[in-house]
Design a protein around this motif. Sequence first.
Motif, PDB file in Angstrom:
ATOM      1  N   ASP A  68       0.870  -1.201  -0.007  1.00  0.00           N
ATOM      2  CA  ASP A  68       0.052  -0.115   0.090  1.00  0.00           C
ATOM      3  C   ASP A  68       0.886   1.451  -0.044  1.00  0.00           C
ATOM      4  OD1 ASP A  68      -2.215  -1.536  -0.018  1.00  0.00           O
ATOM      5  OD2 ASP A  68      -2.891  -1.413   2.126  1.00  0.00           O
ATOM      6  N   TYR A  69       2.039   1.188   0.743  1.00  0.00           N
ATOM      7  CA  TYR A  69       2.786   2.421   0.888  1.00  0.00           C
ATOM      8  C   TYR A  69       3.457   2.528  -0.313  1.00  0.00           C
ATOM      9  CZ  TYR A  69       2.398   3.666   5.699  1.00  0.00           C
ATOM     10  OH  TYR A  69       1.698   4.121   6.880  1.00  0.00           O
ATOM     11  N   GLU A  70       4.085   1.603  -1.185  1.00  0.00           N
ATOM     12  CA  GLU A  70       4.531   1.792  -2.282  1.00  0.00           C
ATOM     13  C   GLU A  70       3.531   2.348  -3.354  1.00  0.00           C
ATOM     14  OE1 GLU A  70       6.014  -2.321  -2.956  1.00  0.00           O
ATOM     15  OE2 GLU A  70       7.577  -2.193  -1.724  1.00  0.00           O
ATOM     16  N   LYS A  71       2.502   1.846  -3.370  1.00  0.00           N
ATOM     17  CA  LYS A  71       1.501   2.550  -4.254  1.00  0.00           C
ATOM     18  C   LYS A  71       1.219   3.781  -3.895  1.00  0.00           C
ATOM     19  CE  LYS A  71      -3.298   1.714  -6.107  1.00  0.00           C
ATOM     20  NZ  LYS A  71      -3.706   3.249  -6.447  1.00  0.00           N
ATOM     21  N   ILE A  72       0.964   4.114  -2.922  1.00  0.00           N
ATOM     22  CA  ILE A  72       0.877   5.641  -2.390  1.00  0.00           C
ATOM     23  C   ILE A  72       2.014   6.621  -2.912  1.00  0.00           C
ATOM     24  CG2 ILE A  72       0.843   7.471  -0.502  1.00  0.00           C
ATOM     25  CD1 ILE A  72      -0.871   5.091   0.797  1.00  0.00           C
TER      26      ILE A  72
END
Length: 82
Positions: A68-72
Amino acid sequence: MRSNATAVQEALEGMDYPKMKKDILSYAKKHHASENIISDLLDIPDKEYKSSADIRQVFLESERIKEDYEKIDKDIESWKKQ
């Protein structure tokens, strides 16, 4: 966490449950788990784990959060370019 759920589960194969976090760490050390796995096990919540599935869930949740953090981060970079 640097280790994936499958690697952790393999490192703890053969361990009887339920186990407290300290007992899981002890088992992992005795069975020569990698430094990454030991380090990651230090980060799991201090509680009783009733099965390998309980431990696996902690690592799966961590993997999802990392994704999720990578996508953000990618989304933010994309927005900056607009």
